[in-house]
Design a protein around this motif. Structure first.
Motif, short mmCIF file in Angstrom:
data_model
loop_
_atom_site.label_atom_id
_atom_site.label_comp_id
_atom_site.label_asym_id
_atom_site.label_seq_id
_atom_site.Cartn_x
_atom_site.Cartn_y
_atom_site.Cartn_z
N GLU A 3 0.83 -1.20 0.00
CA GLU A 3 0.00 0.00 0.00
C GLU A 3 0.87 1.25 0.00
N ARG A 4 0.46 2.28 -0.73
CA ARG A 4 1.13 3.59 -0.68
C ARG A 4 0.10 4.64 -0.34
N ASN A 5 0.47 5.56 0.54
CA ASN A 5 -0.39 6.71 0.83
C ASN A 5 0.28 7.93 0.23
N VAL A 6 -0.44 8.63 -0.63
CA VAL A 6 0.15 9.80 -1.29
C VAL A 6 -0.74 11.01 -1.06
N LEU A 7 -0.11 12.17 -1.03
CA LEU A 7 -0.87 13.41 -0.81
C LEU A 7 -0.32 14.49 -1.74
N THR A 25 -2.64 13.81 12.96
CA THR A 25 -3.71 12.86 13.28
C THR A 25 -3.29 11.41 13.05
N TYR A 26 -2.47 11.20 12.04
CA TYR A 26 -2.02 9.83 11.73
C TYR A 26 -0.49 9.80 11.68
N PRO A 27 0.18 10.06 12.82
CA PRO A 27 1.65 10.15 12.77
C PRO A 27 2.31 8.85 12.32
N GLU A 28 1.59 7.75 12.48
CA GLU A 28 2.18 6.46 12.12
C GLU A 28 2.08 6.18 10.61
#
Ligand code: SF4
Length: 279
Positions: A3-7, A25-28
């Motif tokens: 999985e990749r989270n991109v912004l 909010t989601y430091p991890e």
């Protein structure tokens, strides 16, 4: 990696606030921040992104298109992009992003793109997921964060607003056709060289039969005439005063009631700007 989270950062207020929000909010969560660079951005945008990098403690990936604005302008017969034929966003913003993630998507990796549409923008929709492994999420909506909350996030983090907010309310290309007349006037004052460049593009376009000028129904040569500038400024001041008088001031939000230029012109709706470039 599955999985990749991109912004995506536009250099604008909302996407920067989303980066701050996600980090707090989601430091991890391992998030990759990216900026699709058209090469025609305001210097203030790069300065703001530099400050944001400092806050995030992480490098922002700059995705440059394989072919620049001039290349695509020629490809499109020297016709300037416009709200109806927005080839610039497609070629300079969306394509580089798609190229950046396509191998992973095709390899079965899920890519989650976090987009900064706020809870107080029910009519807006983000980029459509064009691949089954691409998912688009709207954390501000999920958490009920509106425009004042976004400004508070930036103020409390110490980042503040991008500097161009003093005179214009959008990120993106210096010559963006979504600009209001008053923003063209101010571009001429703040960045005369960028205004001159836009004039050159417009002249070439008109010489090649383009039906579009950057600004609606008048060329930049007409717009920059001193009488016309005075008229645009007076019109803006009148509209602003009217909009101020119309709005109730919320004492709990003091200092956060600033009216955006698009709101002054009554065009702060879906059609008035582009999520990818201006958020
Ligand atoms: S900022 Fe404006 S001109 Fe630049 S790519 Fe976006 S829509 Fe096109």
């Amino acid at each position: 990696m599955t999985e990749r989270n991109v912004l995506g950062l536009s250099g604008g207020r909302d996407s920067a606030a989303l980066a701050v929000f996600m980090r707090q909010t989601y430091p991890e969560m391992e998030i990759e921040y990216f900026f699709t660079d058209t090469g025609k951005e305001l210097p203030e945008v790069y300065e703001f992104l530099g400050r944001l990098e400092g806050f995030l403690g992480k490098q922002i990936a700059y995705l440059n298109p394989d072919r620049n604005f001039d290349f695509w302008l020629k490809e499109y017969g020297n016709f300037l992009p416009s709200p109806r034929t927005r080839w610039c966003t497609r070629q300079l913003k969306i394509r580089p992003f798609e190229n950046w993630i396509k191998d992973d998507l095709n390899a079965g990796i899920k890519v989650i793109s976090h987009v900064a549409i706020r809870a107080d923008e029910p009519a807006r929709s983000g980029m459509q997921a064009t691949h089954p492994n691409l998912q688009v999420r709207f954390p501000f909506r999920e958490h009920g964060l509106d425009k004042p909350a976004v400004i508070e996030l930036l103020e409390s983090s110490g980042l503040g607003l991008p500097k161009y907010y003093d005179w214009r309310s959008r990120s993106g290309c210096t010559f963006c056709f979504y600009q209001q007349k008053i923003e063209w006037v101010r571009l001429k004052k703040e960045h005369p060289e960028a205004f001159e460049e836009a004039k050159r593009y417009e002249k070439t376009a008109i010489d090649n039969g383009s039906p579009f000028t950057w600004s609606d129904r008048e060329s930049l040569v007409e717009l920059e005439h001193p009488d016309r500038i005075a008229q645009i400024e007076q019109d803006f001041d009148k509209r602003l005063a009217r909009e101020r008088a119309r709005r109730p001031i919320n004492p709990l939000r003091e200092g956060l009631n600033d009216i955006e230029i698009d709101e002054v012109y009554g065009t702060a709706d879906v059609a008035a700007s582009c999520i990818i470039c201006h958020k």
